[in-house]
Design an enzyme around this catalytic site. Structure first.
Site, PDB file in Angstrom:
ATOM      1  N   HIS A   9       0.820  -1.212   0.000  1.00  0.00           N
ATOM      2  CA  HIS A   9       0.000   0.000   0.000  1.00  0.00           C
ATOM      3  C   HIS A   9       0.855   1.263   0.000  1.00  0.00           C
ATOM      4  CE1 HIS A   9      -3.506  -2.483   0.840  1.00  0.00           C
ATOM      5  NE2 HIS A   9      -2.777  -3.092   1.757  1.00  0.00           N
ATOM      6  N   ASN A  28      -5.584   4.271  10.574  1.00  0.00           N
ATOM      7  CA  ASN A  28      -6.081   3.153   9.788  1.00  0.00           C
ATOM      8  C   ASN A  28      -7.250   3.585   8.928  1.00  0.00           C
ATOM      9  OD1 ASN A  28      -7.626   0.555   9.295  1.00  0.00           O
ATOM     10  ND2 ASN A  28      -5.779  -0.203  10.285  1.00  0.00           N
ATOM     11  N   GLY A  52      -3.286 -14.654   9.731  1.00  0.00           N
ATOM     12  CA  GLY A  52      -4.146 -13.486   9.670  1.00  0.00           C
ATOM     13  C   GLY A  52      -3.500 -12.239   9.103  1.00  0.00           C
ATOM     14  N   VAL A  55      -1.380  -7.441   5.194  1.00  0.00           N
ATOM     15  CA  VAL A  55      -0.421  -6.540   4.547  1.00  0.00           C
ATOM     16  C   VAL A  55       0.893  -7.298   4.488  1.00  0.00           C
ATOM     17  CG1 VAL A  55       0.807  -4.338   4.738  1.00  0.00           C
ATOM     18  CG2 VAL A  55      -1.605  -4.476   5.338  1.00  0.00           C
ATOM     19  N   HIS A  59       3.841  -5.986  10.929  1.00  0.00           N
ATOM     20  CA  HIS A  59       3.509  -4.715  11.557  1.00  0.00           C
ATOM     21  C   HIS A  59       2.625  -4.986  12.765  1.00  0.00           C
ATOM     22  CE1 HIS A  59       0.179  -5.513   8.801  1.00  0.00           C
ATOM     23  NE2 HIS A  59      -0.569  -4.776   9.616  1.00  0.00           N
TER      24      HIS A  59
END
Length: 110
Positions: A9, A28, A52, A55, A59
């Site tokens: 991103h 966020n 899970g 991205v 992080h």
């Protein structure tokens, strides 16, 4: 401040409220709870989509846990999973909303 990348991103500087030589923190675009932020820093850990991860880098999410956000506090894990499984642009916050929150948080970290 130039644009930053967060995994795959691109992050606009208006969403960043803290930047150091080695890390940055941002609001966020689709928080599970109000005040959810992301802070990128070096961590020695193994993680992957099976755990899970959505991205493509490691992080940490900081989620405030205030009453009465959830009746059962540990429901946050189910909420986070459900919330991130529907990661589509129509559910994201606007750039203006994110910039406003980043401005408020920036003042706390000055």
């Amino acid at each position: 401040m130039a644009m930053l990348s967060f995994g795959q991103h691109i992050i606009k500087s208006s969403a960043v409220f803290l930047k150091t030589e080695w890390s940055f923190a941002l609001v966020n675009r689709k928080p599970v709870v109000p005040g959810r932020i992301l802070f990128r820093f070096t961590v020695m850990t193994g993680d992957r989509p099976e755990a899970g991860q959505t991205v493509k880098h490691v992080h940490v999410h900081l989620l405030p846990r205030k009453a009465p956000a959830l009746k059962k506090n540990d429901s946050i894990f189910d909420e986070k999973h459900d919330w991130e499984s529907e990661d589509v642009p129509t559910k994201w916050r606007s750039e203006e909303e994110m910039a406003k929150e980043a401005t408020e948080l920036r003042s706390l970290f000055s």
